[in-house]
Design a protein around this motif. Sequence first.
Motif: not given
Length: 157
Positions: A1-21
């Motif tokens: 099953m495919k899931h769609q969402f939009k999220a702002k890319i933010y820094p966490t330590g030296i990485n970039w990430a998004v939170d999955v709903p």
Amino acid sequence: MKHQFKAKIYPTGINWAVDVPVKISEQMISIKGYIKIKGIINDFNFIQTLVPVKNSLYRLFVNKIMMDGGKTSFGKIAAFIIEQDDRAEIKAYPPSKILTSQLRMHRLNKAFNALTPSRKKDVLKYLSFIKTEAALIKNIDKLITQLKNNEKNVRVP
């Protein structure tokens, strides 16, 4: 099953990430806490792993290849489409005969099947490693009580 969402890319330590709903990650099966996925960021395909964050959501790390391919950058909102990577090995834990008969006897099959796939897998996995029948029955009784009480966070032990 495919899931769609939009999220702002933010820094966490030296990485970039998004939170999955949460509504999305709860529908996926984790392996040792991690969820293997394949997805698309702004029309760019990727394969990645969702990482659990203590007492919070699952996090999707966005690497430079994903950023460049998805023509996005830090601080921007990106569109994601993700799904469980079926190529990942997902071990199945069949329910014991005792559990099956207890669920049938108490008419709780529907309640048990309504648990999220990951919660159901965790319960079945735990029960599959119990060595004595007495301990198995004790834990199944606890599960039956939780299901009867319509508890939202069903757990064993």
